[in-house]
Design an enzyme around this catalytic site. Structure first.
Site, short mmCIF file in Angstrom:
data_model
loop_
_atom_site.label_atom_id
_atom_site.label_comp_id
_atom_site.label_asym_id
_atom_site.label_seq_id
_atom_site.Cartn_x
_atom_site.Cartn_y
_atom_site.Cartn_z
CG ASP A 1 -2.09 0.93 1.10
OD1 ASP A 1 -2.27 1.52 0.01
OD2 ASP A 1 -2.84 1.09 2.08
N GLY A 2 0.38 2.31 -0.64
CA GLY A 2 1.04 3.61 -0.56
C GLY A 2 1.64 4.10 -1.86
N GLY B 1 0.12 5.47 -4.38
CA GLY B 1 -0.49 6.76 -4.73
C GLY B 1 0.10 7.89 -3.90
NE ARG B 2 -1.45 6.52 1.22
CZ ARG B 2 -1.57 5.57 2.12
NH1 ARG B 2 -1.33 5.83 3.38
NH2 ARG B 2 -1.92 4.34 1.76
NE ARG C 1 -3.82 6.79 -7.80
CZ ARG C 1 -3.86 6.62 -6.48
NH1 ARG C 1 -3.71 7.65 -5.68
NH2 ARG C 1 -4.05 5.42 -5.96
CG HIS D 1 0.21 2.15 -9.51
ND1 HIS D 1 -0.09 1.81 -8.21
CD2 HIS D 1 -0.87 2.87 -9.95
CE1 HIS D 1 -1.29 2.29 -7.88
NE2 HIS D 1 -1.77 2.94 -8.91
CG LEU E 1 9.63 -17.09 -2.67
CD1 LEU E 1 9.40 -17.11 -1.16
CD2 LEU E 1 10.03 -15.68 -3.11
NE ARG F 1 -8.51 0.25 5.27
CZ ARG F 1 -7.95 1.45 5.30
NH1 ARG F 1 -8.08 2.20 6.38
NH2 ARG F 1 -7.28 1.90 4.27
CB ILE F 2 -7.29 -7.54 7.23
CG1 ILE F 2 -6.58 -8.81 6.85
CG2 ILE F 2 -8.78 -7.71 7.23
CD1 ILE F 2 -5.29 -9.02 7.56
CD GLU G 1 1.55 -12.92 16.03
OE1 GLU G 1 1.35 -11.73 16.34
OE2 GLU G 1 1.16 -13.87 16.72
#
Ligand code: FPP
Length: 249
Positions: free
Chosen positions: A27-28, A30-31, A40, A44, A138, A201-202, A214
């Site tokens: 997340d983030g 855009g900011r 924006r 990305h 992985l 938030r999830i 966790e």
């Protein structure tokens, strides 16, 4: 795997083992772009570069499963040009990262409603999954057009259809049966879920699977995320006392 997943055991020696499965809500972007006064789309793009760094870092830090929330079922509601930028970027990533993923021993899978994308994207997904299928260092899940509620609803619908067809008795529907219908059926539950950018938030990510994960929230914006942030999150994970609903002592 069911909610009764066993705790990660601490091996001998000084370094506790890495969490087996890490999920990240990236997340983030855009900011990050707004703070620089750039479009924006550039946020990305920088986010996609962070994704590349973190996949390598996760493998290097001993993580076996990494699930990245790249595009939620709700992200379709963003303006059309942003959706186009994001899907274009993901398509580019799928096409151009495969060689690097193979070199790093990374197996890529996509979870989510892939049918929501066009045939070109679908073909890239299939190709990337096929070309990385033999890798074991992985396991990378990229969640695309993914929503936890939709995933659980689809699993419940499949069980209902099987019950109606007489393949499973309604009384036999238990947590394991439902978990077995999820897209993550053969995967371990996440031990650690990270969200960047300070939001706590999830947001519909791995709702069933995260029952005992966790949660670590980090202020860093996703395009700035790197190996050291992942290390910090894992260090915080090691400080937690995981009881899985039981009591210690
Ligand atoms: C959240 O930032 C991020 C997304 C909606 C998309 C995540 C996509 C990437 C990191 C790039 C492509 C992914 C891959 C797998 C190559 P936001 O736009 O919600 O940021 P904001 O909350 O600051 O506005």
């Amino acid at each position: 795997m069911s909610a009764a997943t066993q705790p990660v055991l601490t091996a001998g020696g000084n370094t506790p083992p890495a969490p087996v499965h890490v999920g990240i809500i990236m997340d983030g972007n855009g900011r990050w772009a707004a703070a620089r006064g750039v479009p924006r789309a550039l946020g990305h793009k920088a986010g996609a570069e962070a994704t590349r760094r973190v996949v390598e870092a996760a493998a290097g830090q001993g993580v076996s499963w990494l699930t990245l929330f790249a595009f939620s079922s709700e992200n379709w509601r963003r303006p059309a040009d942003e959706v186009r930028d994001l899907t274009g970027l993901m398509r580019h990533y799928l096409r151009h990262e495969v060689r690097q993923l193979v070199e790093n021993g990374v197996r890529l899978r996509v979870i989510g409603d892939r049918t929501a994308f066009g045939p070109g994207m679908l073909a890239e997904i299939r190709r990337a999954e096929a070309e990385t299928a033999g890798n074991t260092r992985l396991n990378l899940n990229v969640a695309l057009s993914y929503g936890g509620r939709a995933e659980i609803t689809a699993a419940a619908r499949r069980l209902a259809l099987r019950a109606a067809a007489g393949e499973i008795a309604p009384e036999a529907i238990d947590e394991a049966a439902l978990a077995g219908e999820l897209e993550t059926a053969e995967m371990p539950d996440p031990d650690l879920i990270i969200r960047t950018s300070g939001e706590k938030r999830i947001s519909n990510f791995l709702l069933w699977q995260a029952a005992y994960a966790e949660l670590v929230f980090q202020p860093v914006l996703w395009p700035d995320y790197g190996a050291e942030h992942l290390r910090e999150a894992i260090t915080e994970f090691h400080r937690r006392d995981r009881r899985f609903g039981a009591r210690n002592g």
